[in-house]
Design a protein around this motif. Sequence first.
Motif, PDB file in Angstrom:
ATOM      1  N   SER A  98       0.758  -1.206   0.093  1.00 29.49           N
ATOM      2  CA  SER A  98       0.072  -0.149  -0.174  1.00 29.49           C
ATOM      3  C   SER A  98       0.878   1.229   0.047  1.00 29.49           C
ATOM      4  O   SER A  98       0.203   2.320  -0.060  1.00 29.49           O
ATOM      5  N   GLY A 148      -3.312  -4.339  -0.874  1.00 26.06           N
ATOM      6  CA  GLY A 148      -2.461  -3.199  -0.687  1.00 26.06           C
ATOM      7  C   GLY A 148      -2.288  -2.489  -1.952  1.00 26.06           C
ATOM      8  O   GLY A 148      -2.025  -1.282  -1.889  1.00 26.06           O
ATOM      9  N   VAL A 151      -5.313  -0.218  -2.692  1.00 25.82           N
ATOM     10  CA  VAL A 151      -5.348   0.771  -1.550  1.00 25.82           C
ATOM     11  C   VAL A 151      -4.413   1.902  -2.046  1.00 25.82           C
ATOM     12  O   VAL A 151      -4.689   3.190  -2.192  1.00 25.82           O
ATOM     13  N   ARG A 152      -3.033   1.598  -2.486  1.00 25.77           N
ATOM     14  CA  ARG A 152      -2.201   2.634  -2.924  1.00 25.77           C
ATOM     15  C   ARG A 152      -2.746   3.028  -4.356  1.00 25.77           C
ATOM     16  O   ARG A 152      -2.391   4.467  -4.368  1.00 25.77           O
TER      17      ARG A 152
END
Length: 374
Positions: A98, A148, A151-152
Amino acid sequence: MASRVPSPIDALVAGVVGLFAVAEEVSGRTAAPDRPEAAWWIAAGVAAALLVLFRRRAPFGALCAYATANVAAFALVGEVAAAWQYYTLLLLLFTLLSEAHPRDWRAVTGLAVAGGFVAAMLAASSPPPGWGDVAVAVVMSTVAAGAGIAVRRHRSLAVQAAERGALLAREAVSAERARIARELHDIVVHGVSVMTMRTGGVRLMLGQERQAEREILATVEATGREAVEELRLMLNLLRGPETDATVPLAGLDRLDELVDQMSAAGLTVKTEIRGEPVPLPPGLDLSAYRIVQEALTNTLKHAGPTDVTVRIGYRPGELTLEVVDRGPTGPPPRAGESGYGLVGMRERVALFGGTLSTGPVPEGGYRVRAVLPL
């Protein structure tokens, strides 16, 4: 990676990891046989919770340190992984991906380290894992990594959207200020021209015996002519080739024309003049007209055909403008491009040191109220 102070969410997640690890070790509810050194593993669970608490400071280092320590335990001590150990790895893997771009060497290395952890964990399992266990481990690791990365990406898109919005807002403010400058330059050029002509007229009225005064006025007149020429050049620059310089400047005396235009577009506009009208400075008169025009345009855009009341109030020392609509009277109009009408109104009000208030009214509808000092 930029260092970060642990947030309350980080503390909560770390607390959950620590409680889960301690509860699993104390109760013996692990996938492994009973561990003879339970106290050591409880301490390991607390250490893992602390690592989770500060994982955002160095996500890559936290993942590598945690995976290395556990793989060493699997290989050297012959321990079988408990559930909390695997779930903590998934959390650290999620945090790393993330933060780091998938093509970053930290992300690639982190994925390899996590893969080594999973392989060592499965190899140390007792009894040996079946294909179903392997599939579950791979799927859960993939989900953590994918979450992850998602989300990033979402965070990156949110930052880009915020930057675009700020850029558009700045461009709108700049465009509105340029528009105001174009309009006010006409007024300034006219005023300086009148001053220059009157100065020349006074100079010609003086006799030869007042030569000193005539020379001073001649200098003032020449300076005024230069200023007018400079202003005209600047005005042509601000206008651009597409602007029609012959269009007369608007003012509240053209309010009836504006009402007719808005009525033709679907609004039912009622005007109320309160107080005794007084002559307004040209710049203030123009800005007052534009504020009313923008308020009516916003009403048509957001409420559609509806009833609107425009109130112009002349009070000692101030001019009040109020535009109140009843809100949508039918289906709401289809949303179009978001405009920056309020930006222009705020710029014009601020130019004259006035105040602007906007918002819904209790009985329904929307109100725009501007107070401009005279």
